[in-house]
Motif scaffolding. Structure first.
Motif, PDB file in Angstrom:
ATOM      1  N   ASN A 191     -44.592   3.482 -68.899  1.00 24.22           N
ATOM      2  CA  ASN A 191     -45.137   2.226 -69.408  1.00 24.22           C
ATOM      3  C   ASN A 191     -44.698   0.995 -68.621  1.00 24.22           C
ATOM      4  O   ASN A 191     -44.796  -0.121 -69.118  1.00 24.22           O
ATOM      5  CB  ASN A 191     -44.774   2.055 -70.888  1.00 24.22           C
ATOM      6  CG  ASN A 191     -45.506   3.070 -71.739  1.00 24.22           C
ATOM      7  OD1 ASN A 191     -46.687   3.318 -71.540  1.00 24.22           O
ATOM      8  ND2 ASN A 191     -44.795   3.674 -72.671  1.00 24.22           N
ATOM      9  N   VAL A 192     -44.225   1.185 -67.401  1.00 23.89           N
ATOM     10  CA  VAL A 192     -43.875   0.063 -66.529  1.00 23.89           C
ATOM     11  C   VAL A 192     -45.083  -0.201 -65.635  1.00 23.89           C
ATOM     12  O   VAL A 192     -45.429   0.618 -64.777  1.00 23.89           O
ATOM     13  CB  VAL A 192     -42.606   0.356 -65.697  1.00 23.89           C
ATOM     14  CG1 VAL A 192     -42.317  -0.804 -64.754  1.00 23.89           C
ATOM     15  CG2 VAL A 192     -41.425   0.629 -66.618  1.00 23.89           C
ATOM     16  N   ALA A 193     -45.717  -1.330 -65.864  1.00 22.81           N
ATOM     17  CA  ALA A 193     -46.974  -1.649 -65.187  1.00 22.81           C
ATOM     18  C   ALA A 193     -46.848  -1.630 -63.669  1.00 22.81           C
ATOM     19  O   ALA A 193     -47.692  -1.052 -62.971  1.00 22.81           O
ATOM     20  CB  ALA A 193     -47.491  -3.009 -65.659  1.00 22.81           C
ATOM     21  N   ALA A 194     -45.813  -2.255 -63.142  1.00 18.52           N
ATOM     22  CA  ALA A 194     -45.655  -2.327 -61.683  1.00 18.52           C
ATOM     23  C   ALA A 194     -45.498  -0.944 -61.063  1.00 18.52           C
ATOM     24  O   ALA A 194     -46.019  -0.681 -59.973  1.00 18.52           O
ATOM     25  CB  ALA A 194     -44.460  -3.205 -61.330  1.00 18.52           C
ATOM     26  N   ALA A 235     -55.378   7.713 -58.166  1.00 22.06           N
ATOM     27  CA  ALA A 235     -55.070   6.362 -57.670  1.00 22.06           C
ATOM     28  C   ALA A 235     -55.712   5.304 -58.547  1.00 22.06           C
ATOM     29  O   ALA A 235     -55.055   4.345 -58.976  1.00 22.06           O
ATOM     30  CB  ALA A 235     -55.554   6.212 -56.224  1.00 22.06           C
ATOM     31  N   ILE A 236     -56.981   5.486 -58.824  1.00 19.76           N
ATOM     32  CA  ILE A 236     -57.707   4.511 -59.645  1.00 19.76           C
ATOM     33  C   ILE A 236     -57.134   4.480 -61.058  1.00 19.76           C
ATOM     34  O   ILE A 236     -56.904   3.403 -61.625  1.00 19.76           O
ATOM     35  CB  ILE A 236     -59.215   4.819 -59.653  1.00 19.76           C
ATOM     36  CG1 ILE A 236     -59.795   4.588 -58.249  1.00 19.76           C
ATOM     37  CG2 ILE A 236     -59.944   3.971 -60.690  1.00 19.76           C
ATOM     38  CD1 ILE A 236     -61.192   5.139 -58.052  1.00 19.76           C
ATOM     39  N   ALA A 237     -56.867   5.653 -61.620  1.00 16.44           N
ATOM     40  CA  ALA A 237     -56.327   5.716 -62.984  1.00 16.44           C
ATOM     41  C   ALA A 237     -54.976   5.012 -63.073  1.00 16.44           C
ATOM     42  O   ALA A 237     -54.735   4.236 -64.005  1.00 16.44           O
ATOM     43  CB  ALA A 237     -56.205   7.171 -63.437  1.00 16.44           C
ATOM     44  N   LEU A 276     -47.750   3.411 -57.884  1.00 17.03           N
ATOM     45  CA  LEU A 276     -48.147   4.811 -57.781  1.00 17.03           C
ATOM     46  C   LEU A 276     -49.621   4.916 -57.411  1.00 17.03           C
ATOM     47  O   LEU A 276     -50.016   5.773 -56.614  1.00 17.03           O
ATOM     48  CB  LEU A 276     -47.849   5.554 -59.088  1.00 17.03           C
ATOM     49  CG  LEU A 276     -48.121   7.058 -59.085  1.00 17.03           C
ATOM     50  CD1 LEU A 276     -47.296   7.772 -58.017  1.00 17.03           C
ATOM     51  CD2 LEU A 276     -47.813   7.642 -60.468  1.00 17.03           C
ATOM     52  N   GLY A 277     -50.437   4.020 -57.953  1.00 14.06           N
ATOM     53  CA  GLY A 277     -51.848   4.004 -57.599  1.00 14.06           C
ATOM     54  C   GLY A 277     -52.064   3.762 -56.113  1.00 14.06           C
ATOM     55  O   GLY A 277     -52.881   4.434 -55.468  1.00 14.06           O
ATOM     56  N   VAL A 305     -43.560  11.425 -54.206  1.00 13.03           N
ATOM     57  CA  VAL A 305     -42.617  12.226 -54.995  1.00 13.03           C
ATOM     58  C   VAL A 305     -41.600  11.323 -55.689  1.00 13.03           C
ATOM     59  O   VAL A 305     -41.321  11.480 -56.887  1.00 13.03           O
ATOM     60  CB  VAL A 305     -41.918  13.285 -54.109  1.00 13.03           C
ATOM     61  CG1 VAL A 305     -40.769  13.952 -54.849  1.00 13.03           C
ATOM     62  CG2 VAL A 305     -42.927  14.313 -53.628  1.00 13.03           C
ATOM     63  N   VAL A 306     -41.058  10.377 -54.942  1.00 13.58           N
ATOM     64  CA  VAL A 306     -40.057   9.461 -55.518  1.00 13.58           C
ATOM     65  C   VAL A 306     -40.676   8.649 -56.658  1.00 13.58           C
ATOM     66  O   VAL A 306     -40.091   8.529 -57.738  1.00 13.58           O
ATOM     67  CB  VAL A 306     -39.469   8.535 -54.426  1.00 13.58           C
ATOM     68  CG1 VAL A 306     -38.583   7.463 -55.041  1.00 13.58           C
ATOM     69  CG2 VAL A 306     -38.696   9.349 -53.396  1.00 13.58           C
ATOM     70  N   MET A 307     -41.873   8.105 -56.430  1.00 11.86           N
ATOM     71  CA  MET A 307     -42.494   7.261 -57.456  1.00 11.86           C
ATOM     72  C   MET A 307     -42.935   8.083 -58.667  1.00 11.86           C
ATOM     73  O   MET A 307     -42.829   7.606 -59.801  1.00 11.86           O
ATOM     74  CB  MET A 307     -43.668   6.464 -56.878  1.00 11.86           C
ATOM     75  CG  MET A 307     -44.235   5.448 -57.850  1.00 11.86           C
ATOM     76  SD  MET A 307     -42.987   4.365 -58.614  1.00 11.86           S
ATOM     77  CE  MET A 307     -42.885   3.076 -57.410  1.00 11.86           C
TER      78      MET A 307
END
Length: 151
Positions: free
Chosen positions: A43-46, A64-66, A51-52, A32-34
Protein backbone atom coordinates in the motif's frame (compact mmCIF):
# COMPACT_ATOMS: atom_id res chain seq x y z
CA UNK A 1 15.14 1.57 -1.32
CA UNK A 2 17.56 -1.32 -0.72
CA UNK A 3 19.65 -0.51 -3.81
CA UNK A 4 16.75 -0.55 -6.24
CA UNK A 5 17.63 2.95 -7.48
CA UNK A 6 21.16 1.82 -8.29
CA UNK A 7 20.01 -1.21 -10.27
CA UNK A 8 17.15 0.57 -12.03
CA UNK A 9 19.17 3.61 -13.06
CA UNK A 10 22.14 1.52 -14.12
CA UNK A 11 19.83 -0.68 -16.18
CA UNK A 12 18.13 2.31 -17.81
CA UNK A 13 21.54 3.83 -18.56
CA UNK A 14 22.68 0.64 -20.27
CA UNK A 15 19.43 0.59 -22.23
CA UNK A 16 20.12 4.14 -23.46
CA UNK A 17 23.65 3.02 -24.38
CA UNK A 18 22.07 0.21 -26.42
CA UNK A 19 23.59 -2.54 -24.29
CA UNK A 20 20.47 -4.68 -23.77
CA UNK A 21 22.14 -7.64 -22.05
CA UNK A 22 23.59 -5.44 -19.32
CA UNK A 23 20.38 -3.41 -19.13
CA UNK A 24 18.14 -6.41 -18.55
CA UNK A 25 20.52 -7.84 -15.95
CA UNK A 26 20.36 -4.70 -13.82
CA UNK A 27 16.67 -4.10 -14.45
CA UNK A 28 15.77 -7.64 -13.46
CA UNK A 29 17.74 -7.23 -10.25
CA UNK A 30 15.82 -4.01 -9.59
CA UNK A 31 12.60 -5.94 -10.20
CA UNK A 32 13.46 -8.62 -7.66
CA UNK A 33 14.46 -6.06 -5.03
CA UNK A 34 11.33 -3.94 -5.58
CA UNK A 35 9.02 -6.94 -5.60
CA UNK A 36 10.44 -7.86 -2.17
CA UNK A 37 9.85 -4.32 -0.91
CA UNK A 38 6.29 -4.27 -2.24
CA UNK A 39 5.55 -7.72 -0.82
CA UNK A 40 6.21 -6.31 2.66
CA UNK A 41 3.73 -3.45 2.16
CA UNK A 42 1.70 -3.24 -1.02
CA UNK A 43 0.00 0.00 0.00
CA UNK A 44 2.95 2.37 -0.51
CA UNK A 45 2.05 4.37 -3.60
CA UNK A 46 5.60 5.32 -4.59
CA UNK A 47 6.74 1.70 -4.42
CA UNK A 48 3.86 0.51 -6.60
CA UNK A 49 4.63 3.26 -9.08
CA UNK A 50 8.33 2.42 -9.14
CA UNK A 51 7.53 -1.25 -9.63
CA UNK A 52 5.39 -0.24 -12.59
CA UNK A 53 8.34 1.53 -14.22
CA UNK A 54 10.56 -1.48 -13.60
CA UNK A 55 7.98 -3.89 -15.02
CA UNK A 56 7.66 -1.69 -18.11
CA UNK A 57 11.43 -1.70 -18.57
CA UNK A 58 11.55 -5.53 -18.46
CA UNK A 59 8.56 -5.98 -20.76
CA UNK A 60 5.91 -7.02 -18.27
CA UNK A 61 3.31 -4.75 -19.81
CA UNK A 62 0.09 -5.63 -18.00
CA UNK A 63 1.80 -5.76 -14.63
CA UNK A 64 3.50 -2.43 -15.34
CA UNK A 65 0.24 -0.65 -16.06
CA UNK A 66 -1.52 -2.25 -13.09
CA UNK A 67 1.25 -1.28 -10.65
CA UNK A 68 1.60 2.29 -11.94
CA UNK A 69 -2.17 2.82 -11.87
CA UNK A 70 -2.29 1.38 -8.35
CA UNK A 71 0.29 3.94 -7.29
CA UNK A 72 -1.88 6.77 -8.64
CA UNK A 73 -4.96 5.28 -6.96
CA UNK A 74 -3.21 4.91 -3.60
CA UNK A 75 -2.08 8.54 -3.55
CA UNK A 76 -4.20 10.68 -5.86
CA UNK A 77 -3.44 14.35 -6.44
CA UNK A 78 -6.59 15.17 -4.47
CA UNK A 79 -4.91 13.71 -1.38
CA UNK A 80 -1.31 14.77 -1.99
CA UNK A 81 -0.82 17.49 -4.59
CA UNK A 82 2.99 17.23 -4.56
CA UNK A 83 3.74 13.52 -4.53
CA UNK A 84 0.57 12.64 -6.44
CA UNK A 85 1.92 14.39 -9.52
CA UNK A 86 5.11 12.30 -9.33
CA UNK A 87 2.95 9.20 -9.62
CA UNK A 88 1.18 10.59 -12.68
CA UNK A 89 4.61 11.23 -14.21
CA UNK A 90 5.56 7.61 -13.51
CA UNK A 91 2.37 6.41 -15.17
CA UNK A 92 3.24 8.51 -18.22
CA UNK A 93 6.72 6.93 -18.20
CA UNK A 94 5.18 3.46 -18.14
CA UNK A 95 2.87 4.24 -21.04
CA UNK A 96 5.72 5.76 -23.06
CA UNK A 97 7.96 2.77 -22.39
CA UNK A 98 5.24 0.38 -23.53
CA UNK A 99 4.45 2.37 -26.68
CA UNK A 100 1.04 3.60 -25.48
CA UNK A 101 1.90 7.12 -26.58
CA UNK A 102 -1.61 8.57 -26.54
CA UNK A 103 -2.06 7.49 -22.92
CA UNK A 104 1.37 8.91 -22.07
CA UNK A 105 0.41 12.24 -23.65
CA UNK A 106 -2.86 12.25 -21.71
CA UNK A 107 -0.92 11.93 -18.44
CA UNK A 108 1.56 14.64 -19.44
CA UNK A 109 -1.26 16.96 -20.43
CA UNK A 110 -2.83 16.39 -17.00
CA UNK A 111 0.47 17.22 -15.33
CA UNK A 112 0.74 20.53 -17.16
CA UNK A 113 -2.74 21.46 -15.97
CA UNK A 114 -1.75 20.91 -12.33
CA UNK A 115 0.85 22.61 -10.19
CA UNK A 116 3.77 20.19 -10.49
CA UNK A 117 7.51 19.92 -10.92
CA UNK A 118 7.06 19.22 -14.63
CA UNK A 119 8.25 21.86 -17.04
CA UNK A 120 8.42 22.19 -20.80
CA UNK A 121 12.21 22.40 -20.58
CA UNK A 122 12.43 19.20 -18.55
CA UNK A 123 10.04 17.36 -20.85
CA UNK A 124 12.24 18.27 -23.83
CA UNK A 125 15.29 16.54 -22.32
CA UNK A 126 13.77 13.82 -20.11
CA UNK A 127 15.29 10.53 -21.27
CA UNK A 128 12.10 8.69 -20.33
CA UNK A 129 10.31 10.37 -23.21
CA UNK A 130 12.85 9.96 -26.01
CA UNK A 131 10.42 7.67 -27.88
CA UNK A 132 7.80 10.46 -27.90
CA UNK A 133 9.96 13.23 -29.33
CA UNK A 134 9.19 12.49 -32.99
CA UNK A 135 5.46 12.12 -32.37
CA UNK A 136 3.32 15.04 -33.63
CA UNK A 137 1.54 15.23 -30.28
CA UNK A 138 4.84 15.83 -28.50
CA UNK A 139 5.55 19.03 -30.40
CA UNK A 140 1.91 20.12 -30.06
CA UNK A 141 2.09 19.59 -26.27
CA UNK A 142 5.34 21.54 -26.03
CA UNK A 143 3.96 24.43 -28.10
CA UNK A 144 0.68 24.49 -26.20
CA UNK A 145 2.35 24.90 -22.82
CA UNK A 146 5.09 27.22 -24.02
CA UNK A 147 2.36 29.61 -25.14
CA UNK A 148 0.36 29.20 -21.92
CA UNK A 149 3.40 29.83 -19.77
CA UNK A 150 4.84 32.58 -21.94
CA UNK A 151 8.07 30.78 -22.72
Amino acid sequence: NDGVDYYYLKGKTYALMQKPDLAISYLDTARVVMENIVSNDSNVAANQSYLGKIYAAVGRDDEAIAAARRGVELLPVSVDALDGTDLIWDLAVVYACLGDYDLAFDQLDTLFLLPSKVSVKWLRIAPEFIPLRDHPRFQALIEKYEKKRGI
